[in-house]
Enzyme design. Structure first.
Site, mmCIF file in Angstrom:
data_model
loop_
_atom_site.group_PDB
_atom_site.id
_atom_site.type_symbol
_atom_site.label_atom_id
_atom_site.label_comp_id
_atom_site.label_asym_id
_atom_site.label_seq_id
_atom_site.Cartn_x
_atom_site.Cartn_y
_atom_site.Cartn_z
ATOM 1 N N GLU A 186 6.323 -6.698 9.461
ATOM 2 C CA GLU A 186 7.016 -6.430 8.200
ATOM 3 C C GLU A 186 7.082 -7.713 7.353
ATOM 4 O O GLU A 186 6.892 -7.670 6.133
ATOM 5 C CB GLU A 186 8.417 -5.865 8.496
ATOM 6 C CG GLU A 186 9.348 -5.685 7.321
ATOM 7 C CD GLU A 186 8.794 -4.794 6.202
ATOM 8 O OE1 GLU A 186 7.764 -4.133 6.378
ATOM 9 O OE2 GLU A 186 9.404 -4.810 5.117
ATOM 10 N N ARG A 203 6.606 3.829 -10.538
ATOM 11 C CA ARG A 203 5.606 4.713 -9.940
ATOM 12 C C ARG A 203 4.180 4.310 -10.310
ATOM 13 O O ARG A 203 3.220 4.849 -9.761
ATOM 14 C CB ARG A 203 5.841 6.160 -10.410
ATOM 15 C CG ARG A 203 7.171 6.718 -9.988
ATOM 16 C CD ARG A 203 7.312 8.135 -10.483
ATOM 17 N NE ARG A 203 6.456 9.026 -9.745
ATOM 18 C CZ ARG A 203 6.842 9.819 -8.755
ATOM 19 N NH1 ARG A 203 8.101 9.830 -8.388
ATOM 20 N NH2 ARG A 203 5.992 10.587 -8.147
ATOM 21 N N HIS A 223 -6.392 -14.147 22.035
ATOM 22 C CA HIS A 223 -7.503 -13.192 22.151
ATOM 23 C C HIS A 223 -8.306 -13.104 20.854
ATOM 24 O O HIS A 223 -9.034 -12.151 20.646
ATOM 25 C CB HIS A 223 -6.967 -11.820 22.566
ATOM 26 C CG HIS A 223 -6.281 -11.862 23.891
ATOM 27 N ND1 HIS A 223 -6.966 -12.003 25.071
ATOM 28 C CD2 HIS A 223 -4.962 -11.850 24.214
ATOM 29 C CE1 HIS A 223 -6.097 -12.050 26.073
ATOM 30 N NE2 HIS A 223 -4.877 -11.963 25.569
ATOM 31 N N TRP A 227 -0.964 4.923 -12.246
ATOM 32 C CA TRP A 227 -1.457 4.086 -11.152
ATOM 33 C C TRP A 227 -2.870 4.594 -10.901
ATOM 34 O O TRP A 227 -3.056 5.711 -10.422
ATOM 35 C CB TRP A 227 -0.583 4.249 -9.910
ATOM 36 C CG TRP A 227 -0.990 3.342 -8.800
ATOM 37 C CD1 TRP A 227 -0.606 2.040 -8.622
ATOM 38 C CD2 TRP A 227 -1.857 3.654 -7.693
ATOM 39 N NE1 TRP A 227 -1.195 1.523 -7.493
ATOM 40 C CE2 TRP A 227 -1.962 2.488 -6.903
ATOM 41 C CE3 TRP A 227 -2.557 4.788 -7.302
ATOM 42 C CZ2 TRP A 227 -2.731 2.436 -5.744
ATOM 43 C CZ3 TRP A 227 -3.323 4.736 -6.145
ATOM 44 C CH2 TRP A 227 -3.399 3.574 -5.380
ATOM 45 N N CYS A 240 1.977 7.516 -10.252
ATOM 46 C CA CYS A 240 2.014 7.949 -11.643
ATOM 47 C C CYS A 240 3.351 8.634 -11.910
ATOM 48 O O CYS A 240 3.900 9.302 -11.036
ATOM 49 C CB CYS A 240 0.901 8.917 -12.010
ATOM 50 S SG CYS A 240 -0.742 8.256 -11.792
ATOM 51 N N LYS A 245 5.496 -8.027 3.604
ATOM 52 C CA LYS A 245 6.271 -8.427 2.420
ATOM 53 C C LYS A 245 5.652 -9.650 1.775
ATOM 54 O O LYS A 245 5.545 -9.759 0.567
ATOM 55 C CB LYS A 245 7.709 -8.739 2.879
ATOM 56 C CG LYS A 245 8.787 -8.334 1.961
ATOM 57 C CD LYS A 245 9.315 -6.934 2.100
ATOM 58 C CE LYS A 245 8.317 -5.857 2.137
ATOM 59 N NZ LYS A 245 8.871 -4.559 2.441
ATOM 60 N N GLU A 289 2.306 -8.665 -0.074
ATOM 61 C CA GLU A 289 2.426 -7.823 -1.269
ATOM 62 C C GLU A 289 3.077 -8.552 -2.438
ATOM 63 O O GLU A 289 2.779 -8.263 -3.593
ATOM 64 C CB GLU A 289 3.127 -6.486 -0.974
ATOM 65 C CG GLU A 289 4.605 -6.529 -0.732
ATOM 66 C CD GLU A 289 5.208 -5.113 -0.604
ATOM 67 O OE1 GLU A 289 6.046 -4.933 0.278
ATOM 68 O OE2 GLU A 289 4.832 -4.221 -1.391
ATOM 69 N N LYS A 318 5.755 2.201 -6.371
ATOM 70 C CA LYS A 318 6.875 2.429 -5.454
ATOM 71 C C LYS A 318 6.714 3.717 -4.661
ATOM 72 O O LYS A 318 7.063 3.782 -3.493
ATOM 73 C CB LYS A 318 8.168 2.467 -6.266
ATOM 74 C CG LYS A 318 9.431 2.622 -5.448
ATOM 75 C CD LYS A 318 9.770 1.339 -4.746
ATOM 76 C CE LYS A 318 10.993 1.438 -3.867
ATOM 77 N NZ LYS A 318 10.970 0.378 -2.828
ATOM 78 N N ASN A 360 -0.169 13.773 -12.352
ATOM 79 C CA ASN A 360 0.076 12.899 -11.199
ATOM 80 C C ASN A 360 -0.627 13.551 -10.021
ATOM 81 O O ASN A 360 -0.428 14.736 -9.769
ATOM 82 C CB ASN A 360 1.591 12.815 -10.957
ATOM 83 C CG ASN A 360 1.933 12.072 -9.676
ATOM 84 O OD1 ASN A 360 1.129 11.304 -9.161
ATOM 85 N ND2 ASN A 360 3.133 12.308 -9.166
ATOM 86 N N GLY A 361 -1.473 12.797 -9.299
ATOM 87 C CA GLY A 361 -2.177 13.363 -8.146
ATOM 88 C C GLY A 361 -3.675 13.183 -8.283
ATOM 89 O O GLY A 361 -4.135 12.317 -9.040
HETATM 90 C C1 F6R Z 1 6.289 -2.139 1.184
HETATM 91 C C2 F6R Z 1 6.606 -0.773 0.850
HETATM 92 C C3 F6R Z 1 5.645 0.300 1.258
HETATM 93 C C4 F6R Z 1 6.400 1.596 1.606
HETATM 94 C C5 F6R Z 1 5.402 2.724 1.881
HETATM 95 C C6 F6R Z 1 6.086 4.007 2.295
HETATM 96 O O1 F6R Z 1 7.282 -3.012 0.757
HETATM 97 O O2 F6R Z 1 7.583 -0.495 0.237
HETATM 98 O O3 F6R Z 1 4.842 -0.108 2.311
HETATM 99 O O4 F6R Z 1 7.202 1.373 2.719
HETATM 100 O O5 F6R Z 1 4.644 2.956 0.728
HETATM 101 O O6 F6R Z 1 6.953 4.454 1.294
HETATM 102 P P1 F6R Z 1 8.131 5.442 1.605
HETATM 103 O O7 F6R Z 1 9.104 4.730 2.479
HETATM 104 O O8 F6R Z 1 8.702 5.795 0.272
HETATM 105 O O9 F6R Z 1 7.532 6.619 2.310
#
Ligand code: F6R
Length: 606
Positions: free
Chosen positions: A478, A27, A501, A74, A2, A482, A485, A601, A98-99
């Site tokens: 990773e 956010r 396994h 969010w 948020c 990616k 998501e 984000k 926010n929270g």
């Molecule tokens: C995936 C992604 C998230 C962040 C995670 C941690 O592409 O960006 O998995 O890596 O939310 O966020 P930070 O790095 O801001 O602590």
């Protein structure tokens, strides 16, 4: 998550507030809203959807006022619809939050018994009603403090009042809140990024702090209502980096920036003449470190998982890697001769902050590898190592991951050298290849058309598996993260040796399996695992730096050849095609690249 904005001005703030919300959309983008004080009344405009939807609504209804608060949401409590969008207002007060208010159900019941009528399913609305109730007997500041006393959980709040119509109150516990200053206006924002285009002077609230803004001044109070002063920080003038330029989206811009950010970050840390890594002020003497603990979430956790392999290769230190949301609640035996390293792009991830806080309270020394240097994590850690990649706006982390593994590697090499645990020749070889790695990343990016063409074949798949061993295992994790998501398709990252396994049962004719196999000491083993997948009908996309006609044979569906590099540096290169693959499949599916559904984000709730 948020985003919050609040502006106290001498002029109409409708345009400014909308522009700030657009910047804060990373956010949260489920719903958006604004409240202003107009002609002595609180006027609320809000809707489900993005800020562009709010903009359309406001065009119809009109918005004006010199005092206003705005929010992008969010969803945590209640579906993302108009009723649950913030602000939440009564006749007297309007609130953005926010929270999470953890005891909202109990408070709500008490307030309903007193006759309050709730319009939403959110936890936030209890704040609105509590303040309204308190305002019957006290002034605005007392009513806020009295309300805060009752709340459990984490929050940043922005509040405006009908009767006190020249001010905004901000409060923080757990979730970040920044304030900004200019001569004629004052601001609150959930981060400095939202304020950056309006001011270069900001302060940050600490937990328990409350602030009161009018257009002319800001006053700060601590949790005991005592007036306090705050340090003013200067923000860098980097507005240009927040623009997409000629790129379709931020993610493609950020992927393409990687050669440059690698060069920049190496320049920041490496003395190119003496081949020394400039990291000083270790919170624990490197020679005395008995164990290192790497802690993070999501992509940053995958960076830590790569860091574990490097620590084990270059030092004799024991290493553990943890997901922050697990680490913070385990019965961890925190020790003062261990080093706790936290990795985070935003520096605002609630679980990572809580994990660091937990370690600090037990007397441990902490180090934070972060991108946003004006973040909560950087203010809390004993040693801060910035990754210098510039703002990352796309929700899917790309250049920050590259920066995180780069700074981790430099830090590990520095510790290894300090402890005399890495051979000089090996150290110099790695540094030499690191200095040149940006050009190899460029080579992969220049050939992105190959990956764009391959992406078509992934649009209708049921699911996929990403495999690797050694350093390529976290790269596989990773790559899968990616992929899921961005494309909304199932993808699983797995250690190649573990397939038999269980997960091998998933493989059927035509299932895409992405195998990451650079020519390191795991190569032959990974290729054998790959053959096991081929035998079950798996459609292999191989990512390797090695031309091996015999091992790979005609059974491979496709291959992406990456440049050769020192065997310990392969993640810097093998990860790039995976970013591009996720990007192009999502693009071809018509998904929102910079704002994948259900995500945000900055994850400021646990
Ligand atoms: C995936 C992604 C998230 C962040 C995670 C941690 O592409 O960006 O998995 O890596 O939310 O966020 P930070 O790095 O801001 O602590």
């Amino acid at each position: 998550m948020c985003g919050i904005i609040g502006i106290a001005s001498y002029k109409d703030i409708s345009k400014e507030i909308l522009e700030s919300l657009k910047k804060l959309e990373y956010r949260g983008y489920d719903s958006a809203g604004i409240s202003t004080i107009n002609n002595g009344e609180i006027v609320e405009n809000k809707c489900a959807g993005k800020v562009s939807d709010l903009e359309k609504l406001i065009k119809k209804t009109s918005l004006s006022g010199n005092i206003g608060i705005g929010h992008v949401r969010w969803a945590t409590h209640g579906a993302p619809n108009q009723a649950n969008a913030h602000p939440h207002s009564s006749e007297e007060v309007s609130v953005v939050h926010n929270g999470i208010i953890e005891n909202s159900a109990i408070i709500k019941k008490e307030l309903i018994d007193k006759g309050h009528i709730f319009k939403s399913q959110t936890d936030t609305e209890v704040v609105t009603h509590l303040i309204t109730e308190n305002l019957k007997k006290m002034n605005y500041l007392e009513s806020v403090f009295e309300t805060l006393k009752k709340l459990e959980g984490s929050f940043a709040l922005g509040i405006i009042f009908k009767k006190f119509n020249n001010l905004i109150v901000g409060a923080r516990r757990g979730s970040p809140l920044a304030v900004g200053y200019t001569d004629k206006e004052k601001y609150i924002g959930s981060d400095s990024y939202a304020l950056n285009s309006m001011t270069k002077e900001v302060s940050y609230l600490d937990d328990g702090d409350v602030c009161v803004l009018t257009k002319d001044k800001i006053e700060f109070f601590d949790k005991n209502k005592k007036k306090i002063e705050k340090k003013i920080h200067k923000l860098a003038n980097d507005e240009a980096v927040y623009s997409k330029g000629n790129f379709k989206d931020f993610m493609s811009k950020e992927i393409s920036e990687q050669p440059e950010v690698i060069k920049k970050c190496i320049n920041e840390y490496l003395d190119k003449i003496r081949k020394e890594i400039n990291i000083v002020n270790f919170p624990v003497d490197p020679k005395k470190i008995t164990k290192v603990n790497l802690i993070a979430c999501g992509t940053a956790y995958h960076a830590c998982a790569i860091g574990k392999y490097w620590f084990e290769e270059f030092t004799n230190i024991d290493v553990s890697v943890d997901v922050a949301s697990e680490f913070r609640y385990r019965n961890n035996k925190i020790k003062t001769n261990e080093l706790y390293i936290f990795v985070s792009q935003s520096g605002e991830t609630a679980d990572t902050i809580a994990a660091l806080d937990f370690c600090k309270k037990k007397g441990a020394k902490t180090c934070a590898i972060i991108n946003v240097t004006e973040s909560s994590l950087s203010r809390l850690a004993d040693l801060v190592l910035p990754i210098h990649v510039g703002p990352e706006v796309g929700v899917a982390s790309t250049k920050a991951f590259t920066g995180q593994i780069l700074v981790l590697l430099l830090f590990i090499l520095k510790i290894a050298r300090n402890r005399n645990e890495i051979k000089e020749e090996e150290y110099l070889n790695i540094i030499k290849d690191l200095e040149n790695i940006h050009s190899k990343v460029s080579l992969i990016l220049n050939n992105k058309k190959i990956i764009e063409d391959l992406a078509v074949d992934f649009i209708d798949i049921k699911g996929s598996i990403f495999l690797g061993r050694g350093l390529s295992y976290p790269v596989a994790l990773e790559g899968a993260l990616k992929f899921k998501e961005l494309t909304y398709l199932h993808a699983e990252g797995y250690p190649a040796g573990e397939m038999k396994h269980g997960p091998l049962a998933l493989v059927e004719n035509g299932m895409p399996v992405i195998v990451i196999a650079p020519k390191d000491r795991f190569y032959e083993k990974t290729i054998s695992n790959m053959q096991e997948v081929i035998a079950r009908g798996g459609k292999i996309l191989l990512i390797s730096d090695h031309a091996d006609e015999v091992a790979t044979s005609e059974n491979i569906w496709s291959e992406i050849r990456i440049p050769k590099i020192h065997k310990f540096l392969s993640p810097f290169l093998s990860n790039i095609p995976l970013q591009l693959l996720a990007y192009y499949v999502a693009l071809k599916k018509g998904n929102d690249i910079d704002k994948p559904r259900n995500l945000a984000k900055s994850v400021t709730v646990e």
